[in-house]
Motif scaffolding. Structure first.
Motif, mmCIF file in Angstrom:
data_model
loop_
_atom_site.group_PDB
_atom_site.id
_atom_site.type_symbol
_atom_site.label_atom_id
_atom_site.label_comp_id
_atom_site.label_asym_id
_atom_site.label_seq_id
_atom_site.Cartn_x
_atom_site.Cartn_y
_atom_site.Cartn_z
ATOM 1 N N LEU A 140 0.804 -1.215 0.000
ATOM 2 C CA LEU A 140 0.000 0.000 0.000
ATOM 3 C C LEU A 140 0.844 1.275 0.000
ATOM 4 O O LEU A 140 0.550 2.208 -0.755
ATOM 5 C CB LEU A 140 -0.969 -0.017 1.186
ATOM 6 C CG LEU A 140 -2.165 -0.972 1.056
ATOM 7 C CD1 LEU A 140 -2.918 -1.056 2.373
ATOM 8 C CD2 LEU A 140 -3.093 -0.521 -0.069
ATOM 9 N N PRO A 141 1.884 1.385 0.832
ATOM 10 C CA PRO A 141 2.678 2.628 0.813
ATOM 11 C C PRO A 141 3.454 2.845 -0.474
ATOM 12 O O PRO A 141 3.882 3.969 -0.760
ATOM 13 C CB PRO A 141 3.628 2.452 2.005
ATOM 14 C CG PRO A 141 3.741 0.987 2.210
ATOM 15 C CD PRO A 141 2.377 0.447 1.878
ATOM 16 N N LYS A 142 3.651 1.792 -1.269
ATOM 17 C CA LYS A 142 4.365 1.952 -2.531
ATOM 18 C C LYS A 142 3.581 2.812 -3.526
ATOM 19 O O LYS A 142 4.174 3.449 -4.400
ATOM 20 C CB LYS A 142 4.628 0.581 -3.160
ATOM 21 C CG LYS A 142 5.644 -0.285 -2.433
ATOM 22 C CD LYS A 142 5.709 -1.661 -3.095
ATOM 23 C CE LYS A 142 6.739 -2.545 -2.444
ATOM 24 N NZ LYS A 142 8.110 -2.193 -2.855
ATOM 25 N N ALA A 199 15.859 0.090 8.188
ATOM 26 C CA ALA A 199 15.027 0.381 9.361
ATOM 27 C C ALA A 199 13.885 -0.612 9.471
ATOM 28 O O ALA A 199 13.548 -1.092 10.570
ATOM 29 C CB ALA A 199 14.488 1.811 9.262
ATOM 30 N N GLY A 200 13.261 -0.967 8.341
ATOM 31 C CA GLY A 200 12.169 -1.932 8.360
ATOM 32 C C GLY A 200 12.615 -3.304 8.815
ATOM 33 O O GLY A 200 11.887 -3.986 9.563
ATOM 34 N N GLU A 254 3.036 -3.462 15.249
ATOM 35 C CA GLU A 254 4.459 -3.176 15.047
ATOM 36 C C GLU A 254 4.967 -3.854 13.775
ATOM 37 O O GLU A 254 5.767 -3.277 13.026
ATOM 38 C CB GLU A 254 5.257 -3.659 16.263
ATOM 39 C CG GLU A 254 4.969 -2.877 17.535
ATOM 40 C CD GLU A 254 5.611 -3.509 18.754
ATOM 41 O OE1 GLU A 254 6.065 -4.672 18.643
ATOM 42 O OE2 GLU A 254 5.655 -2.863 19.813
ATOM 43 N N LEU A 255 4.502 -5.080 13.533
ATOM 44 C CA LEU A 255 4.909 -5.796 12.328
ATOM 45 C C LEU A 255 4.460 -5.047 11.081
ATOM 46 O O LEU A 255 5.229 -4.882 10.117
ATOM 47 C CB LEU A 255 4.325 -7.209 12.337
ATOM 48 C CG LEU A 255 4.532 -8.046 11.063
ATOM 49 C CD1 LEU A 255 6.013 -8.270 10.799
ATOM 50 C CD2 LEU A 255 3.804 -9.375 11.176
ATOM 51 N N MET A 256 3.219 -4.573 11.076
ATOM 52 C CA MET A 256 2.711 -3.836 9.919
ATOM 53 C C MET A 256 3.466 -2.525 9.735
ATOM 54 O O MET A 256 3.729 -2.101 8.605
ATOM 55 C CB MET A 256 1.209 -3.604 10.062
ATOM 56 C CG MET A 256 0.386 -4.880 9.876
ATOM 57 S SD MET A 256 -1.397 -4.610 9.786
ATOM 58 C CE MET A 256 -1.769 -4.270 11.504
ATOM 59 N N VAL A 302 5.551 -1.356 6.395
ATOM 60 C CA VAL A 302 5.387 -0.071 5.716
ATOM 61 C C VAL A 302 6.757 0.519 5.378
ATOM 62 O O VAL A 302 6.985 1.000 4.261
ATOM 63 C CB VAL A 302 4.575 0.909 6.588
ATOM 64 C CG1 VAL A 302 4.655 2.327 6.021
ATOM 65 C CG2 VAL A 302 3.118 0.475 6.668
ATOM 66 N N LEU A 303 7.684 0.492 6.356
ATOM 67 C CA LEU A 303 9.035 0.993 6.110
ATOM 68 C C LEU A 303 9.707 0.221 4.972
ATOM 69 O O LEU A 303 10.348 0.811 4.095
ATOM 70 C CB LEU A 303 9.879 0.880 7.380
ATOM 71 C CG LEU A 303 9.478 1.773 8.562
ATOM 72 C CD1 LEU A 303 10.302 1.415 9.793
ATOM 73 C CD2 LEU A 303 9.664 3.242 8.210
#
Length: 523
Positions: A77-79, A108-109, A121-123, A127-128
């Motif tokens: 989704l963030p892509k 970081a991800g 936290e996993l989601m 996202v990162l």
């Protein structure tokens, strides 16, 4: 005048790239950029492998259906919005800065994902990772053809996406090994270790990009022509500034940049201003969505739920099958990349779709038979067809899209065409990742029937709308979706440029042979 290959131009390099110092350095830089797709492939099998580990299932409370779909979709989704940011940043700040940004987000991800305790936290970690891989992948796709020597550009672009499976193989077999981690896979480190090692790719990328040169095309566009000339000479002619191939490349880049400025070409609205560009827009979206909607998204990310529908549930079995499919697919992708020039892009696309369709028909029939009879042998018979499906998919839809889309696009739209391809892939994948686990949980094997219908539709679309580019020069390939009138105008423009080039021969050494090669322009 018949088209002439760059191999015929006088060039201060060895005919074999691996025997030439400058071209070896160039291919080393290309290999560093491959880690962007490697990181994408690592995640592609990681989620499958983690689902086979009891500790991961226990820590995240056995996610399934909507919950599993959300975990998977948060990577894609963030892509979608990130694509537009990357396209702007690549044109504004060059190729190297977005690569660093991507590497930082991916690292970081990986760290956050390896230390998480809750689904939220996993989601967040995913996202990162999604943002980071979007930066890295789009930029690498743009930079590789701009750096690669013309003689190896098809190879460099064709093999880019095959590195997806190198990451996939590493993560899938690492998860398999974690089944035998002390505690039988029940210790949290059995899934934290593979997740943290997802940071290897971005570390290599960040360290290697320091040595990768900037795009010569971007430098020319910013008025830094001397820097671009030096880069082309160093990697395409071992430092020979007056090399004829280098001078031709520099002339073509400068001419293309100037034409784009005069016509204000290259904006997103350019896709809708001519019939040819509208055809390209449709074909690029068709290819992008097909790469995600012909069953691979289901098999690659939700293999474990598929195997559960036929009662294959043991961690060693599921993770082993996941790892075996990754290796099998990599060989198929390498084969497809090698055959794209011999058999053609369109032919491989159609062959791939027919093979995927046949495999899904058998998978659907065997799954339905197992559901009604419960025969163990029927369930096991599905496994070979999962391997065959991945081989048919990988032979075309792994190596060809990132080669074909730049080919059919004029220079001014090539970067945005690559971004559009990845945007359509990410939208399709985000939709897939949410819908697939929900549908599997609700209707089990009957969901495979949907993919039989979808693959059939794509075969029809590719048959009627996909055009072949095998054996064409870059200019000819860039015009295959234009009308006859536009192709005539393109030929007239090339003739005008060639006439101009003949007048420039005095300024580039001997130069008597160069005008004959200006049909390979704007590469």
């Amino acid at each position: 005048m018949s088209p002439v290959s760059f191999a015929d131009l006088p060039n201060n390099t060895n005919s074999s790239w691996w025997r030439d110092a400058g071209m070896r350095r160039g291919m080393l830089h290309v290999s560093i950029l491959y880690t962007a797709v490697y990181s994408l492939g690592y995640d592609g099998s990681l989620l499958n492998g983690l689902q086979g580990l009891p500790a991961w299932q226990s820590n995240y409370e056995q996610p399934a259906g909507v919950q599993l779909g959300l975990i998977a979709a948060t990577y894609y989704l963030p892509k979608i919005p990130t694509t537009f940011v990357v396209a702007w940043m690549v044109d504004r700040f060059g190729r190297k800065i977005p690569l660093y940004v991507g590497a930082v987000f991916m690292l970081a991800g990986a760290i956050v994902g390896g230390l998480t305790h809750t689904r939220a936290e996993l989601m967040g970690a995913r996202v990162l990772l999604g943002v980071g891989t979007a930066f890295a992948q789009i930029t690498a796709c743009s930079l590789i053809p701009e750096l690669a020597h013309p003689r190896v550009r098809h190879m460099a672009g064709g093999f880019l996406n095959t590195t997806y499976f190198i990451g996939s193989i590493f993560s899938s077999w690492l998860c398999f090994a974690m089944v035998y981690y002390p505690g039988g896979g029940s210790d949290n480190w059995s899934w934290r270790i593979p997740t943290l090692l997802q940071g290897i790719g971005p570390v290599i990328l960040a360290a290697g990009v320091w040595f990768v040169p900037e795009s010569p095309r971007w430098l020319v566009n910013k008025g830094r022509t001397e820097e671009a000339h030096a880069i082309l000479a160093k990697y395409h002619a071992n430092g020979e500034m007056q090399d004829q191939l280098v001078l031709l490349e520099l002339h073509e880049i400068s001419t293309s940049v100037e034409k784009d400025r005069q016509t204000a070409a290259g904006g997103w609205l350019s896709f809708f201003q001519t019939a040819g560009n509208r055809r390209r827009f449709f074909v690029i979206i068709m290819i992008g969505t097909a790469t995600q909607w012909i069953g691979n998204g289901l098999v690659n990310y939700f293999l474990i739920p598929i195997l559960r529908t036929v009662n294959i549930t043991q961690p060693a079995q599921t993770t082993g099958i996941n790892g075996g499919i990754a290796i099998w697919s990599w060989f198929a992708a390498m084969l497809g990349a090698s055959l794209s020039d011999k058999f053609g892009r369109r032919s491989l696309f159609l062959t791939s779709l027919l093979g995927c369709l046949a495999c899904f028909v058998f998978i659907t029939a065997l799954s339905g038979s197992f559901a009604s009879s419960g025969n163990k042998n029927t369930g096991i018979a599905i496994i070979p067809f999962l391997f065959l499906f991945n081989s048919f998919y990988a032979i075309a839809f792994t190596p060809i899209p990132l080669l074909y889309v730049p080919e059919i696009s004029p220079f001014a739209l090539r970067a945005k065409s690559a971004a559009l391809l990845l945007l359509s892939q990410n939208i399709a994948q985000a939709f897939n990742q949410f819908v697939n686990p929900v549908a599997l949980a609700a209707i089990a094997w009957k969901y495979f029937i949907v993919y039989v219908a979808v693959i059939s539709l794509y075969f029809v679309l590719f048959y009627f709308f996909c055009r072949e580019t095998k054996g064409l020069t870059v200019e000819e390939a860039g015009l295959v979706y234009d009308s006859a009138v536009m192709r005539k105008r393109g030929a007239d423009m090339e003739a005008a440029v060639e006439e101009e080039a003949q007048g420039d021969e005095k300024d580039i050494g001997d130069g008597k042979e160069i005008s004959a090669h200006f049909e390979e322009r704007r590469i």
